[in-house]
Write an enzyme that holds these catalytic residues in place. Structure first.
Site, PDB file in Angstrom:
ATOM      1  N   HIS A   1      29.968 -19.944  23.122  1.00 26.71           N
ATOM      2  CA  HIS A   1      31.249 -19.243  23.005  1.00 26.71           C
ATOM      3  C   HIS A   1      31.093 -17.771  23.387  1.00 26.71           C
ATOM      4  O   HIS A   1      31.875 -17.223  24.161  1.00 26.71           O
ATOM      5  CB  HIS A   1      31.738 -19.380  21.566  1.00 26.71           C
ATOM      6  CG  HIS A   1      33.131 -18.903  21.311  1.00 26.71           C
ATOM      7  ND1 HIS A   1      34.214 -19.289  22.076  1.00 26.71           N
ATOM      8  CD2 HIS A   1      33.629 -18.072  20.347  1.00 26.71           C
ATOM      9  CE1 HIS A   1      35.313 -18.730  21.593  1.00 26.71           C
ATOM     10  NE2 HIS A   1      34.977 -17.978  20.557  1.00 26.71           N
TER      11      HIS A   1
ATOM     12  N   ASP B   1      36.702 -17.446  26.985  1.00 24.49           N
ATOM     13  CA  ASP B   1      36.658 -18.612  26.110  1.00 24.49           C
ATOM     14  C   ASP B   1      37.727 -18.521  25.022  1.00 24.49           C
ATOM     15  O   ASP B   1      37.415 -18.403  23.828  1.00 24.49           O
ATOM     16  CB  ASP B   1      35.272 -18.792  25.489  1.00 24.49           C
ATOM     17  CG  ASP B   1      34.958 -20.270  25.236  1.00 24.49           C
ATOM     18  OD1 ASP B   1      35.402 -21.117  26.041  1.00 24.49           O
ATOM     19  OD2 ASP B   1      34.275 -20.580  24.247  1.00 24.49           O
TER      20      ASP B   1
ATOM     21  N   SER C   1      37.920 -14.956  22.728  1.00 26.32           N
ATOM     22  CA  SER C   1      38.225 -15.850  21.613  1.00 26.32           C
ATOM     23  C   SER C   1      39.636 -15.585  21.086  1.00 26.32           C
ATOM     24  O   SER C   1      40.607 -15.734  21.836  1.00 26.32           O
ATOM     25  CB  SER C   1      37.161 -15.689  20.520  1.00 26.32           C
ATOM     26  OG  SER C   1      37.250 -16.722  19.576  1.00 26.32           O
TER      27      SER C   1
END
Length: 346
Positions: free
Chosen positions: A277, A212, A187
């Site tokens: 995610h 991600d 992230s």
């Protein structure tokens, strides 16, 4: 600080000349859905979001907060696989640790709201140490635990530079090889990895793996302000919640789209996208440990999203350690709804 950010968003929304109707909102294209700590999402336009970041950055520069962004490094090796050793950029610290420059090194960087104790760190650490002798350095950046997502985003470049500083120190003073060093980030941590790669002094990192990479408040058309394919000799992206919390367009030289890259099987009622995610970290840990994610080669990422890449395996596996030497393109990856997620050793 939370009240200040919410008021800023409301004020910016109020002065927007032409509010974007909900049906026309495309995250990453004309605005973003910004995640909140309560799991909700708040829409801001591109102009509103960029202005908010500029104002936050200027405020923090004036207050001196960006120059004191706290970052800690915790070393794990096969000699201390579960007991952390905090290391700093001093000869005494490194000499008193189990760091061994003759072994490959992996830096692991968590995302928003997390810390060095996050499950992803434990899983990825265990996967690498299960493969052989490695230095696994877990990066803990305290600003990830800011109440507001935007204040964490503002800290990303500085945190990345601090990771690069540790990398440069170990290269210069202990002979760590960039050719055997990889940085893995989830992230916001993926963009920190990108900034680390941009700031290495003695060449490029061997590889960066973006799990991600975060989309909110990052723009695809501004690659110098996010992780991009030039930040290491090889950049791989595993994209699992594309268009929501993560990027949908390809980020890495090798871009992998499990289940098409938007949502993941087994993530039921995943309205905020948090499950999909986070699934990228589970996939990666399994890929390191089992090498069991065969893929289909695609003409472009749109084909990957639509699962229109045929039914023949490409010979390329997501997360494979050899990808840096052979992979370039976009890949569809079939996955199961529960662990083990990979389709096996095909």
């Amino acid at each position: 600080m939370k009240v200040v950010i919410i008021l800023a968003i409301c004020a910016l929304t109020a002065v927007a000349a032409v509010p974007i109707p909900e049906e026309e909102r495309v995250s990453g294209e004309n605005g973003w859905y910004i995640p909140q700590t309560d799991g909700s999402l708040v829409w801001v336009s591109i102009e509103e979001g960029e202005k908010m970041l500029d104002e936050l950055e200027n405020k923090e520069e004036i207050e001196g907060r960006l120059s004191t962004v706290p970052v800690s490094f915790y070393l794990y090796t096969n000699r201390n696989p579960s007991k952390k050793q905090k290391i700093t950029e001093t000869a005494k610290s490194i000499n008193n640790s189990d760091f061994d420059a003759s072994n490959p090194t992996r830096f692991v960087i968590h995302g928003w709201t997390q810390s060095y104790t996050a499950g992803m760190n434990k899983d990825i650490r265990a996967a690498w140490l299960g493969r052989g002798k490695y230095n696994v350095i877990i990066v803990d950046w305290a600003r990830a635990r800011s109440v507001d997502y935007a204040t964490s985003v503002v800290a990303v470049p500085k945190v990345g530079k601090k990771v690069a500083s540790m990398i440069n120190y170990l290269v210069e003073n202990f002979g760590m090889s960039l050719e055997e060093t990889e940085v893995i980030g989830h992230s916001l941590g993926a963009h920190i990895a990108g900034y680390a790669g941009k700031n290495t002094k003695h060449g490029l990192l061997h590889a960066i793996v973006g799990l991600d990479p975060a989309l909110p408040l990052f723009s695809y058309n501004k690659p110098n302000k996010r992780l991009n394919a030039n930040d290491a000799n090889y950049v791989e992206s595993i994209q699992t919640n594309g268009g929501q919390l993560g990027f949908l367009k390809p980020i890495g030289k090798g871009a992998f789209y499990p289940n098409g890259g938007k949502s993941q099987p087994g993530c039921l009622l995943d309205v905020t996208g948090a499950c999909s995610h986070g699934r990228s970290t589970s996939y990666y840990a399994e890929a390191v440990a089992r090498d069991d994610f065969p893929s289909m080669s695609c003409g472009d990422y749109q084909e990957a999203v639509k699962d229109a890449c045929g039914s023949s395996y490409s010979g390329v596996k997501m997360g494979a350690v050899t990808n840096a030497y052979m992979v370039n393109g976009d890949y569809y990856v079939p996955v199961h709804s529960s662990s083990p997620y990979g389709y096996g050793y095909a």
